[in-house]
Scaffold this active site. Structure first.
Site, PDB file in Angstrom:
ATOM      1  N   GLY A 241       2.656  -2.897  -3.198  1.00 32.06           N
ATOM      2  CA  GLY A 241       3.876  -3.487  -3.739  1.00 32.06           C
ATOM      3  C   GLY A 241       4.975  -3.668  -2.716  1.00 32.06           C
TER       4      GLY A 241
ATOM      5  CB  ALA B  83      -3.155  -0.829   0.696  1.00 31.54           C
TER       6      ALA B  83
ATOM      7  N   GLY C 219       5.243  -5.923  -0.741  1.00 33.79           N
ATOM      8  CA  GLY C 219       5.614  -7.345  -0.773  1.00 33.79           C
ATOM      9  C   GLY C 219       6.117  -7.795  -2.132  1.00 33.79           C
TER      10      GLY C 219
ATOM     11  CE  LYS D   6       0.428  -1.161   6.241  1.00 37.26           C
ATOM     12  NZ  LYS D   6      -0.128  -2.322   5.626  1.00 37.26           N
TER      13      LYS D   6
ATOM     14  CD  GLU E 277      -0.195  -7.152  -4.343  1.00 43.24           C
ATOM     15  OE1 GLU E 277      -0.106  -7.726  -3.253  1.00 43.24           O
ATOM     16  OE2 GLU E 277       0.321  -6.037  -4.556  1.00 43.24           O
TER      17      GLU E 277
HETATM   18  C1  5RP Z   1       2.296  -6.811  -1.608  1.00 45.48           C
HETATM   19  C2  5RP Z   1       1.418  -5.717  -1.177  1.00 45.48           C
HETATM   20  C3  5RP Z   1       0.871  -5.791   0.201  1.00 45.48           C
HETATM   21  O1  5RP Z   1      -0.514  -5.928   0.120  1.00 45.48           O
HETATM   22  C4  5RP Z   1       1.241  -4.551   0.939  1.00 45.48           C
HETATM   23  O2  5RP Z   1       2.647  -4.434   0.924  1.00 45.48           O
HETATM   24  C5  5RP Z   1       0.752  -4.585   2.387  1.00 45.48           C
HETATM   25  O3  5RP Z   1       1.388  -5.621   3.064  1.00 45.48           O
HETATM   26  P1  5RP Z   1       1.213  -5.853   4.618  1.00 45.48           P
HETATM   27  O4  5RP Z   1      -0.210  -6.224   4.830  1.00 45.48           O
HETATM   28  O5  5RP Z   1       2.173  -6.955   4.946  1.00 45.48           O
HETATM   29  O6  5RP Z   1       1.583  -4.560   5.313  1.00 45.48           O
HETATM   30  O7  5RP Z   1       1.123  -4.786  -1.887  1.00 45.48           O
HETATM   31  O8  5RP Z   1       2.859  -6.541  -2.858  1.00 45.48           O
END
Ligand code: 5RP
Length: 226
Positions: free
Chosen positions: A96, A84, A98, A122, A104
């Site tokens: 989001g 997240a 990524g 986070k 998701e």
């Molecule tokens: C992808 C996501 C990811 O889970 C979110 O961006 C967290 O990514 P990361 O673990 O690389 O910080 O929502 O769409």
């Protein structure tokens, strides 16, 4: 930081047992969960079936020999583990970063036990410092952009390598620089009603458990009333 991500990824994998259908998240933290599941499949003979939340995760899972099904070949998912971008004190979150928020959220919707793995950076009091990703259909996207601009939502089209980013589902992403989201429920309802919006990155009331990695170790938080 990658050590923390690995720590929470391995911790989350402990919730996976033989016979389960599991959901594999997307991102640099979920990567370590998928890696641990792959290790257990190969070394311990863990017997599971997985659905994935992006083409990137599908590729990783295939390379590790994790048996995959599509989301429509299963009726429910026992456990999904995902990352997240922000989690507030009410266990609402933004996802989001990524670009995989639509897949998701679809997988999360059919999941019985939904777990996020994050590092402590986070965890926030109020959502919004992270730009809220909104997945939109390509048709009319410029008008939708202007609509968000007029509302003062400070939109920007997501780009990679100077080109507009296209999701696995062939949509664009508009990121909203809201700074602070006072009422995540109200904003989610507004975006749900906005024509052209396919899905948004507000995951309100979805998560059951958040596993947080910090320098002091791993903390597992249970969402209230779930
Ligand atoms: C992808 C996501 C990811 O889970 C979110 O961006 C967290 O990514 P990361 O673990 O690389 O910080 O929502 O769409």
């Amino acid at each position: 930081m990658s050590q923390l991500k690995q720590l929470v990824g391995i911790e989350a994998a402990k919730y996976v047992t033989d016979g389960m259908t599991i959901g594999l998240g997307t991102g640099s933290t979920a990567y370590y969960f998928v890696a641990e599941i792959g290790r257990r499949v190969q070394e311990e003979g863990l017997s599971i079936t997985a659905v994935t939340t992006s083409s990137v995760t599908s590729a990783q899972a295939k390379s590790l020999g994790i048996p995959l099904k599509s989301i429509d070949e299963v009726t429910s998912v026992d456990v999904t583990v995902d990352g997240a971008d922000e989690v507030d004190s009410e266990f609402n979150g933004i996802k989001g970063g990524g670009g995989a928020l639509l897949m998701e959220k679809v997988v999360a919707t059919y999941t019985k036990h939904y777990i996020w793995i994050v590092d402590e950076s986070k965890m926030v009091e109020t959502l919004g410092a992270f730009k809220l990703p909104v997945e939109v259909v390509q048709y009319g996207a410029e008008n939708l952009f202007r609509h968000f601009e007029a509302k003062g939502y400070v939109p920007s089209f997501r780009e990679t390598n100077g080109k507009r980013f296209v999701t696995d589902m062939k949509n664009f992403i508009i990121d909203l620089d809201l700074k602070t989201i006072a009422d995540p429920q109200a904003l989610a309802e507004e975006l749900d009603r906005t024509v052209g919006v396919v899905e948004h990155g507000l995951f309100n009331g979805f998560v059951n458990k958040v596993i947080v990695g910090s320098q002091d170790g791993v903390l597992t938080l249970d969402a209230p009333n779930k």
